[in-house]
Structure formats: structure tokens, C-alpha cells
Write a protein that holds these residues in place. Structure first.
Motif, short mmCIF file in Angstrom:
data_model
loop_
_atom_site.label_atom_id
_atom_site.label_comp_id
_atom_site.label_asym_id
_atom_site.label_seq_id
_atom_site.Cartn_x
_atom_site.Cartn_y
_atom_site.Cartn_z
N TYR A 1 1.11 -1.17 -0.27
CA TYR A 1 -0.26 0.51 0.23
C TYR A 1 1.41 1.06 0.12
N CYS B 1 0.75 -2.50 -8.75
CA CYS B 1 -0.64 -2.52 -8.08
C CYS B 1 -1.06 -4.54 -9.00
N MET C 1 -4.19 -7.93 -2.20
CA MET C 1 -4.60 -6.93 -1.40
C MET C 1 -6.25 -6.18 -0.92
N PHE D 1 -5.46 0.32 -0.56
CA PHE D 1 -5.45 0.49 -1.73
C PHE D 1 -6.34 0.31 -2.72
N GLU E 1 -5.66 3.53 -3.93
CA GLU E 1 -4.31 3.97 -4.51
C GLU E 1 -4.35 3.11 -6.37
#
Length: 149
Positions: free
Chosen positions: A64, A120, A127, A133, A136
């Protein structure tokens, strides 16, 4: 100091719980990393986050933190403000930190976006459900698309 220690020591031995001590070190490392982000020192934040990933410690937070940091890097570079939240190489820094600074200094806007998007994407399944997260990840997707034009 020996006199002071002997006065305090009075024959009692302190037993240190190694597991508890290790947990405290990990927790404080997270706090230190978070403080670097809040204090607007992006490269220290990323350096500590990457160390956690490398050591396989606090992985969800580290992922994160890297994603959030790279998104901030993209936004800052786009607004020509990245230099205000990053360090420059210095002899006083460890070699691996200087290497990160050198790499970071040479990244273009589209490269920052692509690195974060693929970073990511790599951790997306792992995640799922981690607070913050998803936001993001959405930013990383958006930044990648806008940097491709």
C-alpha cells in the motif's frame, strides 16, 4: 555508567521476550515509514517500504505504501514539484539509498505511471480488502491511461 548500572542492577536479571521485541521493531518501522510519508519525504518512505517488501515484513502495508508513494510521485512530477519531496544523492547516504535516488531522479512521468500500475496489478489479488489499496489501484490505472497519450 558502570556505577549507575550496578546500582540499578542489584542482582535482578531482566528477561527480554525476543518475539515481543521483534514485533515492536517491526511496528516502529511501520510508524517510521508512515511518518516519512506524512513529513513529505517520499524517497525515504519508498526506501523503507521497499525494505519491508524485501524482508517480507508487513507486506500489505508495504505494498500500500509503495502504491501510494508512486501515485504521489506521479502527481508531484506532473505538477513539477517532485524535487520538493525527494532527496538527491549524497555521500552520507547508504549506497542502496543513493541507487534508489539515482533511479528515481531519471524516471519520466509515463514510466512512474507504468511502474505503479504493474506493481499494483501484481499485488491486486493479495491486497483485496486492504483499506486504501483499491483507491491507489484506481489512481494507478488512471495515471497510466493519461500518460499514454
Amino acid at each position: 555508567l558502570k556505577d549507575s548500572v550496578q546500582k540499578v542492577g542489584t542482582g535482578k536479571k531482566f528477561i527480554v521476550n525476543e518475539k515481543f521485541f521483534t514485533q515492536l521493531k517491526q511496528d516502529f518501522f511501520v510508524e517510521m515509514t508512515e511518518q516519512e510519508y506524512k513529513g513529505k519525504n517520499l524517497t525515504h518512505n519508498l526506501y523503507y517500504s521497499l525494505q519491508m517488501l524485501q524482508n517480507r515484513e508487513n507486506i500489505p502495508y508495504a505494498v500500500y505504501s509503495v502504491a501510494r508513494g508512486l501515485n504521489l510521485a506521479y502527481e508531484s512530477q506532473k505538477n513539477h514539484r517532485l524535487g520538493t519531496i525527494t532527496d538527491k544523492e549524497s555521500r552520507g547516504y547508504p549506497a542502496d539509498y543513493n541507487l534508489l535516488l539515482r533511479i528515481f531522479d531519471r524516471l519520466r512521468l509515463d514510466e512512474i505511471a507504468a511502474i505503479n500500475y504493474y506493481f499494483c496489478s501484481h499485488y491486486l489479488a493479495q491486497m483485496t480488502g486492504y483499506e486504501g489499496f483499491d483507491e491507489e489501484m484506481k489512481k494507478a490505472e488512471k495515471f497510466r491511461k493519461e500518460s499514454q497519450f
